[in-house]
Design a protein around this motif. Structure first.
Motif, short mmCIF file in Angstrom:
data_model
loop_
_atom_site.label_atom_id
_atom_site.label_comp_id
_atom_site.label_asym_id
_atom_site.label_seq_id
_atom_site.Cartn_x
_atom_site.Cartn_y
_atom_site.Cartn_z
N GLY A 332 -84.70 94.38 53.09
CA GLY A 332 -83.55 94.32 52.19
C GLY A 332 -83.22 92.92 51.69
O GLY A 332 -82.31 92.75 50.90
N LEU A 333 -83.96 91.92 52.18
CA LEU A 333 -83.69 90.55 51.72
C LEU A 333 -84.64 90.21 50.57
O LEU A 333 -85.84 90.47 50.64
N ARG A 334 -84.07 89.65 49.51
CA ARG A 334 -84.90 89.28 48.35
C ARG A 334 -84.76 87.78 48.09
O ARG A 334 -83.63 87.27 48.02
N LEU A 335 -85.90 87.10 47.98
CA LEU A 335 -85.88 85.67 47.69
C LEU A 335 -85.62 85.46 46.20
O LEU A 335 -86.22 86.15 45.36
N ILE A 336 -84.77 84.51 45.88
CA ILE A 336 -84.50 84.17 44.47
C ILE A 336 -85.06 82.76 44.26
O ILE A 336 -84.53 81.79 44.83
N PHE A 348 -81.35 83.45 48.37
CA PHE A 348 -81.71 84.84 48.65
C PHE A 348 -80.49 85.75 48.52
O PHE A 348 -79.34 85.27 48.57
N VAL A 349 -80.76 87.04 48.36
CA VAL A 349 -79.70 88.05 48.39
C VAL A 349 -80.15 89.14 49.35
O VAL A 349 -81.35 89.27 49.65
N MET A 350 -79.18 89.90 49.84
CA MET A 350 -79.50 90.98 50.78
C MET A 350 -78.81 92.26 50.30
O MET A 350 -77.61 92.22 50.00
N ASP A 357 -70.12 86.98 52.51
CA ASP A 357 -70.01 87.60 53.83
C ASP A 357 -71.17 87.14 54.72
O ASP A 357 -70.98 86.89 55.91
N ILE A 358 -72.34 87.04 54.12
CA ILE A 358 -73.51 86.56 54.88
C ILE A 358 -73.22 85.16 55.43
O ILE A 358 -73.39 84.89 56.62
N ALA A 359 -72.73 84.28 54.56
CA ALA A 359 -72.47 82.89 54.98
C ALA A 359 -71.41 82.84 56.07
O ALA A 359 -71.51 82.05 57.02
N MET A 383 -80.80 85.74 36.65
CA MET A 383 -81.40 86.34 37.85
C MET A 383 -80.79 87.72 38.15
O MET A 383 -81.24 88.40 39.07
N GLY A 384 -79.75 88.08 37.40
CA GLY A 384 -79.17 89.42 37.55
C GLY A 384 -78.38 89.58 38.84
O GLY A 384 -78.30 90.68 39.39
N VAL A 385 -77.82 88.49 39.34
CA VAL A 385 -77.01 88.56 40.58
C VAL A 385 -75.71 87.79 40.34
O VAL A 385 -75.68 86.84 39.56
N PRO A 386 -74.60 88.21 40.98
CA PRO A 386 -73.35 87.46 40.81
C PRO A 386 -73.36 86.17 41.62
O PRO A 386 -72.66 85.20 41.30
N ALA A 387 -74.15 86.15 42.69
CA ALA A 387 -74.16 85.01 43.61
C ALA A 387 -75.40 85.11 44.48
O ALA A 387 -76.05 86.16 44.54
N THR A 388 -75.72 84.01 45.15
CA THR A 388 -76.79 84.06 46.16
C THR A 388 -76.31 83.33 47.41
O THR A 388 -75.33 82.59 47.36
N ALA A 389 -77.00 83.54 48.51
CA ALA A 389 -76.88 82.65 49.66
C ALA A 389 -78.04 81.66 49.53
O ALA A 389 -79.08 82.00 48.98
#
Ligand code: PMP
Length: 417
Positions: A332-336, A348-350, A357-359, A383-389
């Protein structure tokens, strides 16, 4: 000798424990756990040499610079100007006249936009940026667009985080006045082909500005070899203090540019009928400068240059390769950001877990990562994501810390998804 042994013997020796011993904060615990600091792309920790240089400057040698005729002001001035020479040598600039101290990269880029931009960029002129820029290299140009009617063109970023030279070639044209690009992306770790982009910019008669915040840390920078016109960076990401940054620009450009701010230290003469400016670089350093911060930056540069930089780079590459492989195993983890040859920054995002929440969960294990848009909202959209870790690695990080990150992430996944 086997191929693996040959590879290992070609990697320069690197004593990470000796490096860690230089950074007092790394010995502390957080929430009862050893600190695992993986946020150096936001700000690096400081070696004792920097902390002591700052303490020494305030304890033994402190006074305002340039105007005092007494001993302490002279020694303070010598130390401040010695820091400028250290920066000059560090980036291979031709002259200390080209080294302007600012409070950071953000101020340096704003200086270029406000001074060079307003003097030389007119309605219809084009500024070329990329979609991976930090807000510090977007917003000053948006302000300039509002003030002048210039046009911003954006070079696209591919899904893996690469930026194609052909897309620069397509965006740079006869109307281009300035190309302003990051050396290394703070989100993706992508390293941009600066020299080739500079060649394209110059062939079109444009100038090129490099946001070197992450690039200056990653590998030695030679502004003359890069053939850029402006190079900006912050001290605090280079193991130096906050409140100090550098704008390097070609002397002829700085000569032609009007002052950015007015005040003490930047003048030759002041009269109500009109003022004249001090020679470079003082023309761009209005007011009492960040004296001790500059001295701290000088100490950071001494610290970095005393290291085997090839060995540091190989160490960071090893950390990134190991982290990439280990993170890739987490379901479920995707590298960006997976551009070839990238720097040691991994977003990355999960699935099912917000980066914040991850952080927060990682923090309970002592693991510091950054979460959010990383001051790169347009890139988040691409990248189609609101945020990443984001985990970012520095010379003091270890393989054991990557393991701690992975263990904490597996725990976070169980808790959050
Ligand atoms: N550009 C990049 C690529 C960065 O990583 C940063 C810091 N995150 C900045 C600009 C801004 O640096 P500062 O906040 O130190 O001025």
């Amino acid at each position: 000798m086997t191929a693996a042994a040959r590879r290992l013997s070609s990697v320069p020796a690197f004593d990470v424990d000796a490096i860690r011993a230089d950074f007092p904060i790394l010995a502390r615990q957080v929430h009862g756990k050893p600190l695992v600091y993986l946020d150096s792309a936001a700000s690096a920790q400081k070696p004792r040499a920097v902390i002591e240089a700052i303490t020494r400057a305030y304890t033994d040698d402190y006074a305002n610079v340039h105007r005092g005729a007494y001993y302490l002001s002279e020694t303070s001035t010598v130390a401040y100007e010695a820091a400028r020479e250290k920066v000059r040598a560090f980036i291979n600039a031709s002259s200390t006249a080209e080294i302007v101290f600012t409070k950071g990269a953000t101020e340096a880029i704003n200086l270029i936009a406000a001074s060079y931009g307003r003097a030389f960029i007119k309605a219809g002129d084009e500024i070329v940026l990329t979609a991976l820029e930090h807000h510090s290299n977007i917003v000053p140009w948006d302000l300039l667009r509002t003030a002048t009617g210039c046009v911003i063109r954006v070079v696209p970023v591919a899904a893996d985080g690469t930026v194609a030279l052909s897309d620069f070639a397509a965006s740079i044209g006869p109307r281009t006045k300035l190309v302003a690009v990051a050396h290394v992306s703070n989100v993706l770790g992508t390293i941009l082909p600066i020299r080739a982009i500079a060649d394209l910019a110059h062939a079109a008669g444009a100038k090129i500005l490099i946001d070197g915040c992450q690039g200056i840390v990653h590998a030695p920078v030679d502004v003359r070899a890069l053939d850029c016109d402006f190079y900006a960076f912050s001290g605090h990401k280079l193991y130096g203090p906050t409140g100090i940054g550098v704008l390097w620009a070609r002397e002829a450009l700085l000569d032609a540019m009007p002052p950015y701010q007015g005040g003490g230290d930047m003048i030759e003469t002041v009269a109500f009928s009109g003022c004249t400016w001090a020679p470079l670089p003082a023309k761009f350093e209005a007011g009492t400068p960040p004296i001790v911060q500059a001295i701290g930056l000088g100490a950071a540069i001494d610290y970095v240059t005393a290291q085997d930089r090839d060995a540091v780079r190989a160490h960071e590459e090893r950390l990134l390769a190991y982290a990439t492989a280990q993170l890739g195993q987490i379901p479920g983890l995707r590298l960006i950001g997976t551009a070839p040859g990238k720097a040691a920054v991994q977003s990355f995002v999960m699935d099912g877990a917000h980066p914040h929440d991850i952080a927060t969960v990682l923090d309970r294990s002592g693991v510091c990562v950054r979460a959010g848009h990383h001051c790169a909202q347009p890139l988040m959209e691409v990248m189609g994501v609101p945020a990443t870790a984001r985990a970012s690695f520095a010379m003091y990080n270890t393989i054991t810390e990557v393991d701690a990150l992975v263990t904490a992430l597996i725990k976070a996944r169980e808790l959050l998804t």
